[in-house]
Design a protein around this motif. Structure first.
Motif, mmCIF file in Angstrom:
data_model
loop_
_atom_site.group_PDB
_atom_site.id
_atom_site.type_symbol
_atom_site.label_atom_id
_atom_site.label_comp_id
_atom_site.label_asym_id
_atom_site.label_seq_id
_atom_site.Cartn_x
_atom_site.Cartn_y
_atom_site.Cartn_z
ATOM 1 N N THR A 130 30.914 91.958 112.787
ATOM 2 C CA THR A 130 29.934 91.170 113.536
ATOM 3 C C THR A 130 29.328 91.989 114.664
ATOM 4 O O THR A 130 30.058 92.626 115.437
ATOM 5 C CB THR A 130 30.594 89.906 114.119
ATOM 6 O OG1 THR A 130 31.202 89.160 113.060
ATOM 7 C CG2 THR A 130 29.568 89.037 114.821
ATOM 8 N N ASN A 131 28.014 91.988 114.761
ATOM 9 C CA ASN A 131 27.334 92.723 115.827
ATOM 10 C C ASN A 131 27.678 92.145 117.194
ATOM 11 O O ASN A 131 27.970 90.957 117.329
ATOM 12 C CB ASN A 131 25.814 92.666 115.620
ATOM 13 C CG ASN A 131 25.379 93.318 114.328
ATOM 14 O OD1 ASN A 131 26.040 94.216 113.828
ATOM 15 N ND2 ASN A 131 24.261 92.872 113.774
ATOM 16 N N GLY A 132 27.618 92.996 118.194
ATOM 17 C CA GLY A 132 27.867 92.527 119.550
ATOM 18 C C GLY A 132 28.422 93.631 120.427
ATOM 19 O O GLY A 132 28.583 94.776 119.996
ATOM 20 N N THR A 164 26.598 97.579 115.806
ATOM 21 C CA THR A 164 25.381 97.189 115.101
ATOM 22 C C THR A 164 25.590 97.414 113.599
ATOM 23 O O THR A 164 26.587 97.974 113.175
ATOM 24 C CB THR A 164 24.175 98.011 115.578
ATOM 25 O OG1 THR A 164 24.460 99.415 115.371
ATOM 26 C CG2 THR A 164 23.879 97.777 117.046
ATOM 27 N N SER A 167 26.679 91.710 110.576
ATOM 28 C CA SER A 167 26.055 90.389 110.620
ATOM 29 C C SER A 167 25.944 89.917 112.064
ATOM 30 O O SER A 167 26.775 90.266 112.908
ATOM 31 C CB SER A 167 26.883 89.390 109.815
ATOM 32 O OG SER A 167 28.214 89.301 110.327
ATOM 33 N N ASP A 168 24.888 89.172 112.333
ATOM 34 C CA ASP A 168 24.711 88.636 113.678
ATOM 35 C C ASP A 168 25.694 87.489 113.913
ATOM 36 O O ASP A 168 26.038 86.757 112.983
ATOM 37 C CB ASP A 168 23.282 88.131 113.872
ATOM 38 C CG ASP A 168 22.288 89.281 113.927
ATOM 39 O OD1 ASP A 168 22.678 90.371 114.391
ATOM 40 O OD2 ASP A 168 21.137 89.093 113.484
#
Length: 210
Positions: A130-132, A164, A167-168
């Motif tokens: 997960t992106n963040g 990055t 998935s968002d």
């Protein structure tokens, strides 16, 4: 009576010494991620001359699933031996030489001797899917190596790692359908009725004219 007091004093000394010695093989929950908990606040280490400098080094940007190599370096303080604790939410930590996993966090397996004024612990981090931005929390302990709680000092450090290519993150608003389609078509039944009424009236006129 004096013999009893001497025995009590000896037990007290052992307990104080044991509190530091018990953590010589590592402890978790002292990285700074948990508010209010630290090597000093735990009652195991305090009173050291000089506060050490703790630094975290490694990539600050990773793609999802990528493994990054990191190091925690402790410089200064009492400077005889060192210990550490590293934690991060959402990412996977992998132990390196001299470290081990404890409840998902990293800590020293044994105190590491200082060399040329510093001690270094290496480890790796696997970026999540997960992106963040993920914050790495670290605590470094610089001790005098006498297995007592006095004469030791610690410091903390953090490092942000941006992930990055994955998935968002899903937020509650992303999973809700506020009924946009129903709002757009809410007037459809009335419009159809009006069309049918107009067609019926037209047919009646045509039949009269015929």
């Amino acid at each position: 009576m004096r013999s009893f007091l001497r025995s009590v004093g000896a037990v007290a000394v052992c307990l104080v010494a044991g509190s530091a010695f018990a953590n010589s093989t590592g402890i978790n929950g002292r990285s700074g991620k948990q508010s209010g908990l630290s090597c000093t606040a735990s009652g195991c280490h305090s009173g050291g001359s000089g506060t050490p400098t703790v630094t975290l080094e490694g990539p600050t940007a990773l793609t999802a699933g990528q493994t990054g190599q990191y190091s925690l370096t402790i410089t200064g303080g009492p400077g005889v031996k060192a210990g550490m604790n590293v934690a991060v939410d959402g990412a996977t930590l992998t132990a390196g030489t001299g470290t081990k996993l404890m409840s998902g966090e990293l800590t020293h397996s044994l105190p590491k001797a200082f060399a040329n004024g510093s001690a270094r612990f290496d480890f790796s981090l696997v970026a999540p899917a997960t992106n963040g931005t993920y914050k790495v929390f670290a605590a470094g302990n610089s001790v005098n190596g006498d297995n007592n709680q006095g004469g030791d000092a610690h410091a903390n450090a953090t490092l942000d790692v941006v992930v990055t290519g994955g998935s968002d993150p899903v937020t509650p608003d992303d999973t809700k359908d506020e009924g946009g389609c129903s709002v757009a078509t809410s007037g459809a039944p009335a419009a159809l009725i009006a069309v049918f009424v107009a067609l019926a009236a037209r047919r009646r006129r045509q039949s009269r004219q015929g």
